[in-house]
Scaffold this motif. Structure first.
Motif, short mmCIF file in Angstrom:
data_model
loop_
_atom_site.label_atom_id
_atom_site.label_comp_id
_atom_site.label_asym_id
_atom_site.label_seq_id
_atom_site.Cartn_x
_atom_site.Cartn_y
_atom_site.Cartn_z
N SER A 1 0.80 -1.22 0.00
CA SER A 1 0.00 0.00 0.00
C SER A 1 0.83 1.27 0.00
N PHE B 1 -7.35 -2.82 -1.97
CA PHE B 1 -7.03 -2.08 -0.74
C PHE B 1 -8.27 -1.40 -0.16
N SER B 2 -9.08 -0.78 -1.04
CA SER B 2 -10.27 -0.10 -0.48
C SER B 2 -11.23 -1.13 0.11
N ARG C 1 -9.84 -2.04 3.50
CA ARG C 1 -10.07 -0.97 4.48
C ARG C 1 -11.51 -0.95 4.93
N ARG C 2 -12.45 -1.12 3.94
CA ARG C 2 -13.88 -1.08 4.30
C ARG C 2 -14.20 -2.22 5.25
N GLU D 1 -12.89 -1.36 8.65
CA GLU D 1 -13.67 -0.29 9.30
C GLU D 1 -14.98 -0.83 9.83
#
Lengths: 180, 293
Positions: A133, A167-168, A171-172, A175
């Protein structure tokens, strides 16, 4: 499915490293015992995550990453790397950055992302790219089949975009889990 | 100086790398002297001995026939032949390897070599002509070729993979297969005529190692212990690439990868001319018959 054990006592004394943690990857196929092809996958996965883990924080220990294949329909190695990255974060293993991997195949001259098993069998070449990343550039890559330099360059560029999407997603998911 | 080299190998190396040179005097991209010799193992049907610097590999091929069952109608016919590669990294070649089950290096590199080996020969063009079907009705099994290749490391001074691949190709080019004839009762024996294998493509590889931001071609075993990553590029004579493996912790930019691919291509041209020169020089020798006692 990926399970992480560690940092724990090293199972085999000969593998103990005095300045860092020993990272082991065990790849278990859906049925049968691991073959040399699976050993190659283990080495690839280990190479991808090794650089991201801050192993010097836990010397003389072992971090064991067990990958169990539940269902195989193509792009298995990149899925394993992504799962391993998430599992390591979930386990709380200290990491410098995140790793994402994607599989790209060339089928009849067309570039396809994330091929299924049927597509993989028919493709002329399959690439598995991993990036981390914090920087552009390829962290690790393995290929199967024949390809030209142009095909490789296109695949490499496509992998950058695809890994951003991964990556998104990572991350989601994180989270969502830690929002509670 | 020797003590400094042993105690602080990375610092020792960095002092040289800053000046774009390595302790053995080579430039960063210079490859060690490569020599090939074919047909050295007389008990094998094909063999080759390859040295890159001090790294030495021997490949030996033994040709066998196997009977493979023909599956029921509708299923795919099994291939007419197989090349099976077994890479042996024994304690003989380096202190890194212990006796017992094959090391991880041997399994992984063996896997890469097997992937390449599968693409080298078109067995359907040299398929064994089976006994005529009308006599026996349904054929239950067919005879296929098995080219069992063993590659042994005699001395490990880095860059085993490149040497293994050259040895594999040279040994395959050295093999002479007998024409298979069938006797009256269906027994198989090898005829007098022999033919060479025609390879579909000739792959060669070049391995690089990465220390900090430097990329070194053809590493020695001392250099291999210092690397943060390695790249192996396999290219062939049809202007294609048949493998690219990059492992390790430092990400590489597109330009660096491109540079490695170009160097691998240049190296390929040199190695292929070495192999053809060697094969032209060797006299055709008498090979042992397949089924002789």
């Amino acid at each position: 499915m990926v399970a992480i054990y560690g940092p724990m006592e090293v199972q085999r004394q000969t593998k103990e490293l005095i300045d860092r943690a020993y990272i082991e990857v065990i790849y278990k196929p859906r049925s049968g015992i691991a073959s040399p092809a699976d050993k190659e996958k283990e080495k690839y996965i280990k190479n991808c995550v090794e650089a991201a883990i801050l192993s010097t924080l836990h010397p003389r220990t072992e971090i064991s990453i067990v990958v169990q294949v539940l269902n195989e329909d193509g792009s298995i190695v990149s899925t394993a790397v992504n799962a391993a990255c998430l599992a390591l974060i979930d386990a709380g293993i200290p990491m410098k950055n995140m790793i994402a991997a994607t599989t790209i195949a060339y089928l009849d001259g067309d570039l396809i992302l994330d091929p299924t098993e049927k597509e993989e069998k028919e493709s002329s070449s399959i690439f598995t790219f991993a990036i981390h990343s914090q920087s552009d550039g390829t962290l690790a890559v393995r290929t199967k089949g024949f390809f030209s330099e142009d095909e490789f360059n296109h695949a490499s560029e496509a992998s950058q975009g695809a890994c951003e999407r991964v990556f998104s997603f990572l991350r989601r998911s994180l989270e969502k889990k830690y929002a509670e | 100086m020797e003590a400094f080299r042993r105690l602080y190998p990375s610092e020792f190396y960095r002092k040289f790398l800053v000046h774009d040179i390595r302790p053995d005097g080579r430039a960063l991209y210079k490859i060690r002297k490569t020599t090939i010799s074919v047909g050295s193992v007389s008990s094998a049907d094909g063999s080759a001995f390859v040295k890159i610097g001090n790294t030495s590999m021997v490949a030996g091929i033994s040709v066998e026939l196997g009977s493979v069952p023909i599956p029921a109608k509708g299923e795919e016919m099994p291939p007419d032949g197989h090349v099976v590669v077994n890479l042996e990294l024994l304690p003989l070649c380096s202190a890194k390897y212990k006796p017992g089950k094959p090391s991880e290096d041997a399994q992984v590199m063996g896997e890469y070599l097997n992937d390449i080996a599968k693409t080298l020969i078109d067995f359907s063009s040299i398929a064994i002509k089976q006994k005529s079907e009308t006599e026996q009705g349904e054929q239950k099994a067919k005879w296929v070729w098995f080219l069992n290749t063993s590659i042994y490391c005699i001395n490990h001074d880095g860059n085993i993979f490149d040497a293994s691949l050259i040895a594999l190709i040279a040994a395959l080019k050295d093999v002479k297969l007998p024409v298979i004839e069938f006797g009256e009762d269906g027994e198989v024996f090898a005829g007098e005529e022999k033919f060479s294998l025609k390879l579909l493509h000739v792959p060669t590889s070049l391995t690089f190692g990465i220390i900090d931001d430097y990329i070194l071609a053809d590493p020695t075993s001392e250099e291999e212990t210092l690397f943060n990553g390695t790249i192996t590029v396999i290219s062939n004579d049809k202007d294609q690439f048949c493998g690219l493996y990059k492992t390790g912790g430092t990400p590489l930019s597109q330009e660096s990868l491109r540079e490695c691919m170009d160097r691998a291509k240049t190296r390929g041209v040199h190695v292929r001319s070495l192999i053809s020169k060697k094969l032209d020089q060797t006299d055709p020798k008498q090979r042992k018959n397949l089924m002789s006692p």
